[in-house]
Enzyme design. Sequence first.
Site, short mmCIF file in Angstrom:
data_model
loop_
_atom_site.label_atom_id
_atom_site.label_comp_id
_atom_site.label_asym_id
_atom_site.label_seq_id
_atom_site.Cartn_x
_atom_site.Cartn_y
_atom_site.Cartn_z
N GLY A 9 0.82 -1.22 0.00
CA GLY A 9 0.00 0.00 0.00
C GLY A 9 0.85 1.26 0.00
O GLY A 9 0.54 2.23 0.71
N TYR A 153 -12.30 -2.05 11.92
CA TYR A 153 -10.92 -1.55 11.87
C TYR A 153 -10.17 -1.89 13.16
O TYR A 153 -9.04 -2.39 13.11
CB TYR A 153 -10.96 -0.03 11.66
N ALA A 155 -10.78 -4.25 15.30
CA ALA A 155 -10.56 -5.71 15.37
C ALA A 155 -9.35 -6.10 14.51
O ALA A 155 -8.50 -6.88 14.94
CB ALA A 155 -11.80 -6.45 14.87
N ILE A 186 -2.67 10.63 12.04
CA ILE A 186 -1.62 11.08 11.13
C ILE A 186 -2.27 11.70 9.90
O ILE A 186 -3.25 11.15 9.37
CB ILE A 186 -0.73 9.88 10.69
P1 NAP Z 1 -3.90 5.66 2.80
O1 NAP Z 1 -3.39 7.03 2.55
O2 NAP Z 1 -5.32 5.35 2.53
O3 NAP Z 1 -2.94 4.63 2.05
C1 NAP Z 1 -3.17 3.24 2.09
C2 NAP Z 1 -2.80 2.66 0.74
O4 NAP Z 1 -3.09 1.24 0.76
C3 NAP Z 1 -3.63 3.28 -0.38
O5 NAP Z 1 -2.82 3.62 -1.49
C4 NAP Z 1 -4.60 2.15 -0.71
O6 NAP Z 1 -5.12 2.15 -2.03
C5 NAP Z 1 -3.73 0.93 -0.45
N1 NAP Z 1 -4.54 -0.28 -0.39
C6 NAP Z 1 -5.82 -0.39 0.05
N2 NAP Z 1 -6.25 -1.64 -0.08
C7 NAP Z 1 -5.23 -2.35 -0.62
C8 NAP Z 1 -5.08 -3.71 -0.99
N3 NAP Z 1 -6.09 -4.58 -0.86
N4 NAP Z 1 -3.90 -4.11 -1.55
C9 NAP Z 1 -2.90 -3.23 -1.73
N5 NAP Z 1 -2.99 -1.93 -1.37
C10 NAP Z 1 -4.14 -1.49 -0.83
O7 NAP Z 1 -3.66 5.27 4.34
P2 NAP Z 1 -2.56 5.78 5.40
O8 NAP Z 1 -3.20 6.78 6.25
O9 NAP Z 1 -1.28 6.09 4.73
O10 NAP Z 1 -2.41 4.47 6.30
C11 NAP Z 1 -1.39 3.51 6.11
C12 NAP Z 1 -1.49 2.47 7.22
O11 NAP Z 1 -1.36 3.11 8.49
C13 NAP Z 1 -2.83 1.74 7.24
O12 NAP Z 1 -2.63 0.39 7.59
C14 NAP Z 1 -3.59 2.45 8.34
O13 NAP Z 1 -4.57 1.65 8.92
C15 NAP Z 1 -2.46 2.77 9.30
N6 NAP Z 1 -2.79 3.88 10.20
C16 NAP Z 1 -3.04 5.15 9.69
C17 NAP Z 1 -3.37 6.17 10.58
C18 NAP Z 1 -3.63 7.57 10.12
O14 NAP Z 1 -3.95 8.41 10.96
N7 NAP Z 1 -3.51 7.89 8.83
C19 NAP Z 1 -3.47 5.90 11.96
C20 NAP Z 1 -3.23 4.62 12.41
C21 NAP Z 1 -2.88 3.62 11.53
P3 NAP Z 1 -6.67 2.70 -2.26
O15 NAP Z 1 -6.60 4.16 -2.11
O16 NAP Z 1 -6.99 2.23 -3.65
O17 NAP Z 1 -7.53 2.07 -1.21
#
Ligand code: NAP
Length: 245
Positions: A9, A153, A155, A186
């Site tokens: 991702g 989420y 879970a 974030i």
């Molecule tokens: P993001 O900007 O939405 O980036 C996640 C990326 O993963 C997107 O490019 C998404 O593509 C891709 N993705 C989704 N489903 C996928 C799949 N089945 N196979 C391959 N790639 C896939 O999220 P982020 O905020 O950077 O978060 C990154 C990680 O940190 C996540 O695991 C999130 O739960 C965790 N996290 C984030 C925060 C926060 O505050 N941002 C806090 C705690 C934890 P699409 O756009 O096409 O879905």
Amino acid sequence: MSKTALITGSARGIGAAIAIRLAKDGYDIALNDISESMFENNETVEAIKALGRQCEIFVADVSDHSQCEKIVKDIKARFGSIDCLVNNAGITRDGLAARMPEEQYDLVIAVNQKSVFNMMKLVGSVMLRQKSGKIISLASVAGLYGNPGQINYSASKGAIIAMTKTMAKELGSRGITVNAVAPGFIKTPMTDKLTDEQREKMLELIAMKRYGLPEEIAGVVSFLASDDSSYVTGQVIEISGGLMM
Ligand code: NAP
């Protein structure tokens, strides 16, 4: 020989910041995302190449075991080894439990949790043969404390913490470390979806009175992917600016 890191991702957000940081640290980079179009006009590949590192894109839906099997084989063939795996791909589909359709629950579990099983199993096998490796997964404060509106989420993220500890025990004797980070709030496209009211409420709970940046997650992942953390395994590091202390 240079080392290779796979970040799932990683077309944008935290995953892209981690990929650039690990390239700065000297890793060649295997980027992954769910569709090729995510990489159109994408600056991450150029940023990594400008650092003098190899960088390639491996498109796969990481919730699908056979697609994971294919890209792990392709990455191994292209780079020769996989030395660091960052399980970053994740989605949110929020709603109160009482009103959440079953499919909405299942989708988040598949993308956030089953993907981690797929990759820990497949890349873990590569690392077992290498007798070395670093596995780092993106959990969340929702997985530590729970969050209303996020039964699916939280879970999935709680499960990632349990899977991290289990795999640390399964792989530790072979020199492989397995850790997780638990970010708070974030600034990324994922959190851009929140309402102003949700943002204000969250800010009140953060000791540092600001949101985190993707680069601040990447810094901790960099430590866990480095030799400096050689005796750290099975741990969850919270990166939340002091939430819920
Ligand atoms: P993001 O900007 O939405 O980036 C996640 C990326 O993963 C997107 O490019 C998404 O593509 C891709 N993705 C989704 N489903 C996928 C799949 N089945 N196979 C391959 N790639 C896939 O999220 P982020 O905020 O950077 O978060 C990154 C990680 O940190 C996540 O695991 C999130 O739960 C965790 N996290 C984030 C925060 C926060 O505050 N941002 C806090 C705690 C934890 P699409 O756009 O096409 O879905």
